[in-house]
Design an enzyme around this catalytic site. Sequence first.
Site, mmCIF file in Angstrom:
data_model
loop_
_atom_site.group_PDB
_atom_site.id
_atom_site.type_symbol
_atom_site.label_atom_id
_atom_site.label_comp_id
_atom_site.label_asym_id
_atom_site.label_seq_id
_atom_site.Cartn_x
_atom_site.Cartn_y
_atom_site.Cartn_z
ATOM 1 N N GLU A 88 5.365 -8.357 13.498
ATOM 2 C CA GLU A 88 6.328 -9.463 13.659
ATOM 3 C C GLU A 88 5.745 -10.814 13.237
ATOM 4 O O GLU A 88 6.427 -11.827 13.290
ATOM 5 C CB GLU A 88 6.769 -9.560 15.137
ATOM 6 C CG GLU A 88 7.455 -8.320 15.683
ATOM 7 C CD GLU A 88 6.488 -7.279 16.214
ATOM 8 O OE1 GLU A 88 5.260 -7.450 16.034
ATOM 9 O OE2 GLU A 88 6.948 -6.296 16.805
ATOM 10 N N ASP A 89 4.490 -10.816 12.822
ATOM 11 C CA ASP A 89 3.790 -12.080 12.583
ATOM 12 C C ASP A 89 4.345 -12.873 11.397
ATOM 13 O O ASP A 89 4.374 -12.383 10.260
ATOM 14 C CB ASP A 89 2.310 -11.785 12.352
ATOM 15 C CG ASP A 89 1.495 -13.042 12.291
ATOM 16 O OD1 ASP A 89 1.050 -13.497 13.352
ATOM 17 O OD2 ASP A 89 1.319 -13.597 11.181
ATOM 18 N N VAL A 90 4.734 -14.102 11.664
ATOM 19 C CA VAL A 90 5.308 -14.954 10.620
ATOM 20 C C VAL A 90 4.288 -15.291 9.534
ATOM 21 O O VAL A 90 4.623 -15.368 8.348
ATOM 22 C CB VAL A 90 5.864 -16.259 11.238
ATOM 23 C CG1 VAL A 90 6.356 -17.200 10.160
ATOM 24 C CG2 VAL A 90 6.987 -15.940 12.194
#
Length: 317
Positions: A270-272
Amino acid sequence: MFSKIRVLRTIIYFYVAIYFKIYASMIHLETPTEFSFEQTLRFLTRNQKECLHFVKNDQVFKTLSINNALVLFAISFDSGLQISIHSEQTDEKNIKIIKKYVSDWFDLEADLKTFYEVAQNDSVLKNLCQKFYGLRMIGMPDLFESLIWSIIGQQINLNFAYSLKEKLVQNFGQKLIFKDDVFYALPTPEKLASLNIEDFQPFQFSKSKAQYILNVSRAFAEGHLSQEMLAKLPFEEIRQKLVAIKGIGNWTANYSMMKSLKNYDAFPVEDVGLHNAVKTQYNLPAKPSIKELHSMSEKWAGWRGYATFYFWHSLLG
DNA sequence: TACCAGGATGTTG
DNA sequence: CAACATCATGGT
């Protein structure tokens, strides 16, 4: 004649004392072939607000709490890592702890060769591996630290995250003064567990962020959760135990697993930052979806966390 | 001002 | 299970 001998003896004693003072606290740590101190420093100096270590003249300073006492040491590189301990008592036990800490921190034990072999399957990752050759996953040997840090980093930009961490550490952390410089260590779980949500608000923590930090701190302080406890468990069990705590989601769990528990396949999908890096590196028209990332990451199987770390590193420019 | 940032939780279809 | 809404806070 008698006094000359005494003077001479005093001088010899003096230099012997100096010798032991300096060299008894010098530790050498072998580094593997695939190790770049330059890339290590590049990562460690990525943000000026970093307060849990300090880099000056290619030396990394770190304070560590060992048996409730703070110990300061400096790491430099000269055909291997040279660690000098700036502390009154440096017994064998502390030296062993510090060696283990640095080895974990710079991930000296990882089999980077195998990661590089896996990376051959992906031309983009392969390219990053050549560019950052010898970069190891700079971790956080302390699980509590990585959990607190990743909760701080949830949903806010990194710069703001560093400034929140700085306030937390300077106000509630442990302090050591050495030659007029102040060095900090992370607040203990007990210290943070004793606080209330209101204590965080003057420092711009949102209520939920403060609550999440309290949840983790209390779990550690009350002994419901510990690094030793989790380290033995298989991947999915660790992830589930972490996610069971309110405030730790999939991203935070995987982040901590890769940074503190050496789960090199842990994947904070999920890391931007990862999304942005992948978009840039693959020259995509838009950021990839979670689904697409899962699909892409199959090429990195076994090393998804390491791949993620390399993509993050690419954001430094 | 609207949107973004190293997300998480809760609700709805 | 996946899609959406809501939460918070500061930066640009």
